[in-house]
Design a protein around this motif. Structure first.
Motif, PDB file in Angstrom:
ATOM      1  N   ARG A   1       0.824  -1.206   0.000  1.00 10.66           N
ATOM      2  CA  ARG A   1       0.000   0.000   0.000  1.00 10.66           C
ATOM      3  C   ARG A   1       0.857   1.253   0.000  1.00 10.66           C
ATOM      4  N   LYS A   2       0.289   2.292  -0.607  1.00  9.34           N
ATOM      5  CA  LYS A   2       0.974   3.587  -0.626  1.00  9.34           C
ATOM      6  C   LYS A   2       1.203   4.097   0.794  1.00  9.34           C
ATOM      7  N   ALA A   3       0.224   3.876   1.688  1.00  7.81           N
ATOM      8  CA  ALA A   3       0.347   4.379   3.063  1.00  7.81           C
ATOM      9  C   ALA A   3       1.545   3.780   3.782  1.00  7.81           C
ATOM     10  N   THR A   4       1.956   2.565   3.386  1.00 11.17           N
ATOM     11  CA  THR A   4       3.083   1.905   4.066  1.00 11.17           C
ATOM     12  C   THR A   4       4.412   2.585   3.748  1.00 11.17           C
ATOM     13  N   GLU A   5       4.452   3.410   2.712  1.00 12.93           N
ATOM     14  CA  GLU A   5       5.675   4.182   2.458  1.00 12.93           C
ATOM     15  C   GLU A   5       5.973   5.107   3.638  1.00 12.93           C
ATOM     16  N   THR A   6       4.937   5.460   4.400  1.00 14.35           N
ATOM     17  CA  THR A   6       5.149   6.267   5.609  1.00 14.35           C
ATOM     18  C   THR A   6       6.042   5.520   6.583  1.00 14.35           C
ATOM     19  N   LEU A   7       5.938   4.196   6.632  1.00 11.62           N
ATOM     20  CA  LEU A   7       6.772   3.384   7.512  1.00 11.62           C
ATOM     21  C   LEU A   7       8.235   3.464   7.089  1.00 11.62           C
ATOM     22  N   VAL A   8       8.480   3.473   5.789  1.00 12.55           N
ATOM     23  CA  VAL A   8       9.851   3.622   5.271  1.00 12.55           C
ATOM     24  C   VAL A   8      10.421   4.979   5.685  1.00 12.55           C
ATOM     25  N   HIS A   9       9.615   6.023   5.546  1.00 14.22           N
ATOM     26  CA  HIS A   9      10.081   7.366   5.919  1.00 14.22           C
ATOM     27  C   HIS A   9      10.364   7.449   7.422  1.00 14.22           C
ATOM     28  N   ALA A  10       9.532   6.794   8.227  1.00 11.85           N
ATOM     29  CA  ALA A  10       9.753   6.816   9.681  1.00 11.85           C
ATOM     30  C   ALA A  10      11.071   6.122  10.025  1.00 11.85           C
ATOM     31  N   CYS A  11      11.381   5.024   9.341  1.00 14.67           N
ATOM     32  CA  CYS A  11      12.665   4.331   9.577  1.00 14.67           C
ATOM     33  C   CYS A  11      13.844   5.206   9.181  1.00 14.67           C
ATOM     34  N   MET A  12      13.705   5.906   8.066  1.00 11.59           N
ATOM     35  CA  MET A  12      14.785   6.785   7.626  1.00 11.59           C
ATOM     36  C   MET A  12      15.008   7.919   8.632  1.00 11.59           C
ATOM     37  N   ASN A  13      13.936   8.461   9.156  1.00 14.46           N
ATOM     38  CA  ASN A  13      14.077   9.527  10.153  1.00 14.46           C
ATOM     39  C   ASN A  13      14.771   9.014  11.415  1.00 14.46           C
ATOM     40  N   ALA A  14      14.412   7.806  11.835  1.00 10.72           N
ATOM     41  CA  ALA A  14      15.028   7.233  13.036  1.00 10.72           C
ATOM     42  C   ALA A  14      16.505   6.968  12.814  1.00 10.72           C
ATOM     43  N   LEU A  15      16.850   6.386  11.682  1.00  7.02           N
ATOM     44  CA  LEU A  15      18.255   6.075  11.392  1.00  7.02           C
ATOM     45  C   LEU A  15      19.070   7.340  11.167  1.00  7.02           C
ATOM     46  N   GLY A  16      18.434   8.373  10.628  1.00  4.23           N
ATOM     47  CA  GLY A  16      19.156   9.617  10.378  1.00  4.23           C
ATOM     48  C   GLY A  16      19.656  10.269  11.644  1.00  4.23           C
ATOM     49  N   GLY A  17      18.971  10.027  12.761  1.00  2.00           N
ATOM     50  CA  GLY A  17      19.400  10.619  14.022  1.00  2.00           C
ATOM     51  C   GLY A  17      20.390   9.781  14.791  1.00  2.00           C
ATOM     52  N   MET A  18      20.738   8.593  14.270  1.00  3.21           N
ATOM     53  CA  MET A  18      21.648   7.688  14.996  1.00  3.21           C
ATOM     54  C   MET A  18      23.113   7.885  14.611  1.00  3.21           C
ATOM     55  N   GLY A  19      23.333   8.283  13.364  1.00  6.82           N
ATOM     56  CA  GLY A  19      24.722   8.410  12.902  1.00  6.82           C
ATOM     57  C   GLY A  19      25.430   7.069  12.759  1.00  6.82           C
ATOM     58  N   VAL A  20      24.683   6.005  12.407  1.00 11.21           N
ATOM     59  CA  VAL A  20      25.256   4.671  12.245  1.00 11.21           C
ATOM     60  C   VAL A  20      25.749   4.506  10.802  1.00 11.21           C
ATOM     61  N   ASP A  21      26.998   4.062  10.623  1.00 10.48           N
ATOM     62  CA  ASP A  21      27.572   3.927   9.279  1.00 10.48           C
ATOM     63  C   ASP A  21      26.970   2.744   8.522  1.00 10.48           C
ATOM     64  N   ARG A  22      26.807   1.607   9.196  1.00 11.41           N
ATOM     65  CA  ARG A  22      26.297   0.401   8.550  1.00 11.41           C
ATOM     66  C   ARG A  22      25.104  -0.125   9.337  1.00 11.41           C
ATOM     67  N   PRO A  23      23.971   0.507   9.172  1.00 17.39           N
ATOM     68  CA  PRO A  23      22.801   0.108   9.967  1.00 17.39           C
ATOM     69  C   PRO A  23      22.327  -1.301   9.642  1.00 17.39           C
ATOM     70  N   ARG A  24      21.843  -1.973  10.683  1.00 10.50           N
ATOM     71  CA  ARG A  24      21.261  -3.308  10.540  1.00 10.50           C
ATOM     72  C   ARG A  24      19.757  -3.196  10.815  1.00 10.50           C
ATOM     73  N   ILE A  25      18.972  -3.797   9.921  1.00 13.35           N
ATOM     74  CA  ILE A  25      17.516  -3.647   9.971  1.00 13.35           C
ATOM     75  C   ILE A  25      16.873  -5.026   9.974  1.00 13.35           C
ATOM     76  N   LEU A  26      15.916  -5.227  10.877  1.00  7.88           N
ATOM     77  CA  LEU A  26      15.156  -6.474  10.957  1.00  7.88           C
ATOM     78  C   LEU A  26      13.708  -6.182  10.558  1.00  7.88           C
ATOM     79  N   ASP A  27      13.217  -6.890   9.517  1.00  6.41           N
ATOM     80  CA  ASP A  27      11.865  -6.717   9.015  1.00  6.41           C
ATOM     81  C   ASP A  27      11.032  -7.933   9.400  1.00  6.41           C
ATOM     82  N   LEU A  28      10.013  -7.721  10.219  1.00  9.48           N
ATOM     83  CA  LEU A  28       9.178  -8.811  10.714  1.00  9.48           C
ATOM     84  C   LEU A  28       7.910  -8.925   9.872  1.00  9.48           C
TER      85      LEU A  28
END
Length: 561
Positions: A343-370
């Motif tokens: 769904r188009k609305a789920t792209e909001t979830l991608v943006h939320a993840c990007m915002n969270a990772l952007g504030g961490m300063g992690v070079d090689r982020p690890r992501i778990l998708d359930l």
């Protein structure tokens, strides 16, 4: 004893005249004086003024704090005190006269009728009127027993309604009380196509008449008129809820008794008044609030866009007919009955993840998708984060096959592992593959999930297309709408308790997609089960609550990120 804010039915002045008006009221004397006793030494004044001595006069917490901000509290002779000022034993805190006139400058009661014995006003949302509140001859609402006219019923803060005031000792009061009848307009989250009779708390009946019904992404929004006595307005929401009809609120979440923020408004009032046999019927009308129409138009626009962008053959989504769906600029393979259409609305979830990772300063982020499905979320994140690594889980081998094919087509298979596993059992080492167990021990910067949040009972709200062609496993969960959220939070907690730091350090984030009305409940689940705190809430393009980001609830002794 409670009563409402002080109000006057006057035109609201320009904001720059408010200070002049207040300064003109400053010398009108002291209404209440309280000396600070030893138990209250060290209190901030903004907490101290909430004592009953002041609340009995000002009626509500918000009114009391407003009076403090506007300079109507005096500390040891000093006005305009900082709200955080600490008090000492023996300090004198005084409430000045004139606050009612100041509020009268900010709010307006619109007079609709005025006779020798009866006054009728339109009260907009924003302040309550308690039963027994009184009014002076010059239309100023005052505490109980201070005015000549008395309110016949309670009007809640969040409801626009007609207010009827009758002169004390007037013989017409009984005529008015016996004949009062109101029509409340409400937006409810159910499809209502025929008239209903619903019992009120006092044994009388609410007569519910449907006006419109609009299909939404999660069910229906119906506009109904409810004929009732104004005396029962505060019980309207609860009575409807008992029959499975939930009044919509701005905040969503669980049904509450309060009418604050609800889509409820009085649109007509009728009563009889007069002396002896010479009674006259009085009828008053008010327009439906603009927010009602705005919500309906938003839902209608959503449906129009949905059916414009997706065509159906035998109710089959176009994505299944062509075998692919675009998501966050990626073209992904999809198959009916195997993976749900992203769904188009789920792209909001991608943006939320990007915002969270952007504030961490992690070079090689690890992501778990359930519950990865077609892999749309994890692959969209890996596409945006070239140095990131992903692990994706699903119970369906067919879904994992399609997600793996999408990763191959996008040349991301070397940066993402796909495993068949139950996200509710990540803490049970014998239930997951050894390779996945090792990945869990390494931890993740973000755990993301768009879980099924339709309950079995909610299937009737789903579109025919979804029920016929999409895998119900990805949409419906047994055990209630929040079962998956509870399972995931419990599994993460058990992993952490057993020494598996599945969320890395103090920076890890848990990010959920939620239904448009489920944010409050999911927040409570994450806070109570996983001991995490809400960091941010993201809305989709239709301004609906869509994603929640949670951070570890650090203890005072623990360092922050």
């Amino acid at each position: 004893m409670r009563w409402s804010v002080f109000l006057r039915s006057t035109q609201a002045p320009k904001r720059n005249s408010l200070v002049d008006q207040m300064s003109g009221l400053a010398g009108q004397g002291v209404r209440v004086k309280v000396v600070v006793s030893d138990p209250y030494e060290g209190y901030r004044i903004n907490k101290f003024v909430l004592l009953d001595e002041f609340r009995r006069v000002l009626g509500s917490r918000s009114n009391t704090l407003d009076a403090l901000k506007l300079g109507f509290f005096v500390l040891n002779g000093e006005r305009n005190v900082e709200p955080t000022r600490l008090l000492k034993a023996g300090d004198s805190v005084e409430l000045l006269e004139g606050y009612q006139s100041c509020l009268g400058a900010m709010f307006k009661l619109e007079r609709r009728m005025s006779t020798e014995n009866i006054k009728v006003f339109w009260k907009p949302p924003g302040f309550p009127v308690a039963p027994g509140s009184t009014m002076t001859e010059n239309d100023e609402i005052r505490p109980r027993e201070e005015g000549a006219f008395t309110s016949l019923y309670r009007v809640n803060r969040g409801v626009g309604a007609f207010l009827v005031m009758v002169r004390d000792g007037c013989s017409e009061k009984e005529y008015v009380l016996q004949s009062l009848s109101a029509v409340m307009r409400a937006l409810v989250g159910s499809e209502i196509t025929s008239s209903l009779s619903i019992p009120a708390h006092d044994g009388r009946m609410y007569e519910v008449s449907p006006l419109t019904s609009t299909k939404t992404g999660t069910g229906y929004v119906s506009t109904v008129d409810v004929e009732c006595s104004p005396l029962d307005v505060s019980n309207l929401k609860d009575s409807l809820a008992k029959e499975g009809i939930n009044v919509l609120t701005k905040s969503g979440g669980r049904t509450r008794s309060s009418l604050k923020g609800t889509y409820v408004s009085m649109i007509s009032l009728r009563f009889s008044a007069g002396k002896d046999a010479r009674t006259h019927e009085h009828t008053f009308h008010n327009e439906e609030p603009a927010k009602f129409r705005a919500l309906r138009e938003r839902e209608e626009k959503f449906q129009a866009q949905k059916f414009t962008s997706v065509r159906y053959e035998d109710d089959m989504p176009l994505a299944y007919l062509r075998g692919s769906q675009e998501f966050d600029s990626l073209s992904l393979l999809v198959e009916k009955q195997l993976v749900i259409v992203p769904r188009k609305a789920t792209e909001t979830l991608v943006h939320a993840c990007m915002n969270a990772l952007g504030g961490m300063g992690v070079d090689r982020p690890r992501i778990l998708d359930l519950g990865t499905g077609s892999g749309n979320i994890i692959l969209a994140l890996l596409n945006r984060l070239p140095t990131a690594f992903g692990v994706a889980l699903d119970l369906s081998t067919d879904a994992l096959r399609i997600a793996s094919s999408n990763a191959d087509n996008l040349r991301m298979s070397d940066r993402c592992l796909f495993h068949e596993a139950d996200f509710a059992k990540l803490h049970e080492s014998d239930k997951i593959p050894s390779e996945l167990r090792n990945e869990l021990r390494r931890g993740f910067d973000v755990i993301v999930c768009n879980p099924p949040y339709y309950s079995t009972d909610d299937q009737r709200y789903m579109s025919t297309s979804a029920r016929k062609h999409e895998p119900l496993m990805g949409l419906i969960t047994d055990g209630g709408s929040y079962k998956c959220y509870e399972d995931i939070c419990r599994s993460i907690r058990e992993c952490q308790n057993s020494g598996i730091e599945i969320l890395r350090g103090h920076t890890g984030r848990l990010i959920f997609e939620v239904s448009s009305r489920g944010a409050h409940d999911v927040q409570e689940i994450c806070e109570s089960i996983a001991d995490m705190k809400l960091e941010s809430l993201s809305k989709d393009s239709y301004k609906l609550d869509r994603c929640l980001t949670f951070a570890p609830n650090l203890k005072p002794s623990e360092p922050g990120p």
